[in-house]
Write an enzyme that holds these catalytic residues in place. Structure first.
Site, short mmCIF file in Angstrom:
data_model
loop_
_atom_site.label_atom_id
_atom_site.label_comp_id
_atom_site.label_asym_id
_atom_site.label_seq_id
_atom_site.Cartn_x
_atom_site.Cartn_y
_atom_site.Cartn_z
N ARG A 1 0.87 -1.42 -0.11
CA ARG A 1 -0.03 -0.21 0.06
C ARG A 1 1.00 1.25 -0.03
O ARG A 1 1.56 1.69 1.08
CB ARG A 1 -0.86 -0.01 1.19
CG ARG A 1 -1.77 1.20 1.40
CD ARG A 1 -2.84 1.08 0.60
NE ARG A 1 -3.80 0.13 0.61
CZ ARG A 1 -4.63 -0.20 -0.21
NH1 ARG A 1 -4.78 0.54 -1.49
NH2 ARG A 1 -5.62 -1.20 -0.32
N GLN B 1 -8.30 -8.10 -8.59
CA GLN B 1 -8.46 -6.34 -8.48
C GLN B 1 -6.97 -6.15 -9.06
O GLN B 1 -6.08 -6.47 -8.43
CB GLN B 1 -8.81 -5.83 -7.27
CG GLN B 1 -8.23 -4.61 -6.95
CD GLN B 1 -9.50 -3.34 -7.45
OE1 GLN B 1 -10.09 -3.60 -8.10
NE2 GLN B 1 -9.17 -2.34 -6.53
N ARG C 1 1.51 -6.71 -9.69
CA ARG C 1 1.93 -5.79 -8.30
C ARG C 1 2.09 -6.91 -7.42
O ARG C 1 2.60 -6.72 -6.36
CB ARG C 1 0.90 -4.93 -7.98
CG ARG C 1 -0.62 -5.44 -7.57
CD ARG C 1 -1.56 -4.46 -7.24
NE ARG C 1 -2.77 -4.95 -7.00
CZ ARG C 1 -3.83 -4.20 -6.17
NH1 ARG C 1 -3.57 -2.96 -5.58
NH2 ARG C 1 -4.82 -4.92 -5.73
N HIS D 1 -0.04 3.22 -10.51
CA HIS D 1 -1.03 3.66 -9.43
C HIS D 1 -0.37 4.53 -8.40
O HIS D 1 -0.17 3.88 -6.93
CB HIS D 1 -1.53 2.55 -8.73
CG HIS D 1 -2.82 2.80 -7.90
ND1 HIS D 1 -2.88 3.51 -6.95
CD2 HIS D 1 -3.97 1.95 -8.10
CE1 HIS D 1 -3.96 3.61 -6.40
NE2 HIS D 1 -4.60 2.37 -6.98
N ASP E 1 -12.99 9.34 -6.71
CA ASP E 1 -12.45 8.13 -7.64
C ASP E 1 -12.89 8.34 -8.86
O ASP E 1 -13.93 8.05 -9.07
CB ASP E 1 -12.87 6.77 -6.79
CG ASP E 1 -12.13 5.56 -7.43
OD1 ASP E 1 -11.26 5.91 -8.21
OD2 ASP E 1 -12.64 4.60 -6.79
N GLU F 1 -2.92 8.76 -11.09
CA GLU F 1 -2.19 7.60 -11.82
C GLU F 1 -2.06 7.68 -13.19
O GLU F 1 -3.35 8.24 -14.04
CB GLU F 1 -3.11 6.09 -11.42
CG GLU F 1 -3.56 6.30 -9.87
CD GLU F 1 -4.74 5.48 -9.46
OE1 GLU F 1 -5.08 4.46 -10.32
OE2 GLU F 1 -5.15 5.68 -8.40
O1 LIG Z 1 -7.10 -1.11 -2.89
P1 LIG Z 1 -6.72 -1.45 -3.93
O2 LIG Z 1 -7.15 -2.65 -4.63
O3 LIG Z 1 -5.17 -1.07 -4.28
O4 LIG Z 1 -7.30 -0.05 -4.91
C1 LIG Z 1 -7.10 1.11 -4.65
C2 LIG Z 1 -7.87 1.82 -5.58
O5 LIG Z 1 -7.37 1.75 -6.94
C3 LIG Z 1 -8.04 3.01 -7.87
O6 LIG Z 1 -7.35 4.16 -7.66
C4 LIG Z 1 -9.22 2.70 -8.09
O7 LIG Z 1 -9.68 3.82 -8.82
C5 LIG Z 1 -9.94 2.63 -6.67
O8 LIG Z 1 -11.28 2.47 -6.90
C6 LIG Z 1 -9.22 2.05 -5.74
O9 LIG Z 1 -10.08 1.79 -4.65
#
Ligand SMILES: O=P(O)(O)OC[C@H]1O[C@H](O)[C@H](O)[C@@H](O)[C@@H]1O
EC number: 5.1.3.15
Length: 294
Positions: free
Chosen positions: A74, A91, A96, A166, A211, A269
């Protein structure tokens, strides 16, 4: 994980050195003679810090970042690939959460850099059945960090990808931060049912969770202004810009973010999501993304 020790370098222009970090996670340190430095983990090819010659760290890292396999770090610069956001894959994809190799280093007048490589493996083929190479170069050029991200299709079938660098930028306080340069661009607002709006303001300000995907916004330079100065962010090839801060409620659900730390960062990003990138066999795509203080 063992490093190729020949890639450690040191001369009058700076150095590249190799270390073991938290939970044995290896990392690379880049250093310039003028005093800029960066720390990059092989896990995720994750840039965790970038300090300029005045000692200012441009990147935010969570005090609760978890160094464990399968979990993204993070803060810093996670690499989302081959999928940005939710979808068929977990996700933000697997880059990563994969361990990259250090592939090349340079310590020359005006540039200290490291290039990281990720190739398909049995593991990646289970979820993404394609042959690929990702080459990611992180360069310190004076007080600028420049990145070059290259995707190559090494197989015999075309594949599609989306992705992002990101980046979590340090800010003095999110409620007195503004992001500039996106006026006139259409954005998809992820906190308003993914509806599209046009950005009307010169300044994007933060008063609740924000967001947004600014479509084709990367054609402009973006500035992040806080009470201590301005970060200039530039892009090439990357099309979209995501601006994100979770604010207090969403941050409360993030176990790897320290108490109140959501106030200390904004993500701006470099993203490729409005158009999926299709790569034919042997074709490559590359994009640059750079930042420095004005
Ligand atoms: O918590 P993560 O999987 O790292 O994602 C963190 C964030 O990433 C991006 O910025 C998306 O637009 C967000 O919707 C998301 O919450």
């Amino acid at each position: 994980m063992s490093f190729n020790k020949d890639l450690a370098k040191s001369n009058a222009n700076g150095s590249v050195s190799l270390h073991e970090g938290e939970n044995g996670f290896p990392f690379v340190t880049l250093q310039t003679a003028a005093g800029a430095s960066a720390k990059i983990y092989l896990y995720g090819a994750h840039v965790a810090t970038f300090k300029d010659s005045k000692g200012r760290d441009h990147l935010f890292m969570s005090s609760k970042a978890e160094f464990k396999q399968g979990k993204a770090l993070r803060g810093g610069i996670p690499i989302c690939w081959p999928q940005f956001g939710p979808g068929k894959l977990p996700q933000h994809g697997f880059a990563r959460n994969s361990t990259w190799q250090l592939n090349d280093t340079k310590v020359e007048e005006g540039v200290t850099s490291a290039t990281f490589l990720l190739k398909d493996s049995e593991e990646t083929k289970k979820v993404f059945p394609h042959s690929f190479e990702l080459h990611y170069t992180v360069e310190l050029k004076g007080d600028e960090m420049n990145t070059v991200f290259l995707v190559k299709n090494c197989g015999s079938d075309a594949f599609d990808w989306t992705g992002a660098l990101h980046t979590y930028f340090n800010v003095a306080a999110i409620d007195s931060t503004s992001v500039k340069g996106l006026k006139g661009f259409t954005y998809v607002d992820k906190v308003q049912d993914a509806k599209e709006f046009e950005e009307k303001g010169e300044d994007i300000k933060f008063t609740s969770q924000l967001d947004r995907v600014y479509l084709k916004g990367a054609s402009n330079d973006v500035h992040i202004q806080d009470t201590e100065g301005t970060e200039k962010v530039t892009f090439s090839s990357w099309k979209d810009v995501v601006v994100w801060n979770p604010w207090v409620e969403k941050a409360g659900g993030m176990s790897d973010l320290g108490e109140g730390e959501w106030k200390k960062y904004v993500c701006v990003e470099a993203v490729q999501v409005s158009d999926v990138v299709r790569l034919e066999p042997q074709q490559s795509w590359s994009g640059t993304y750079a930042f420095s203080k004005l």
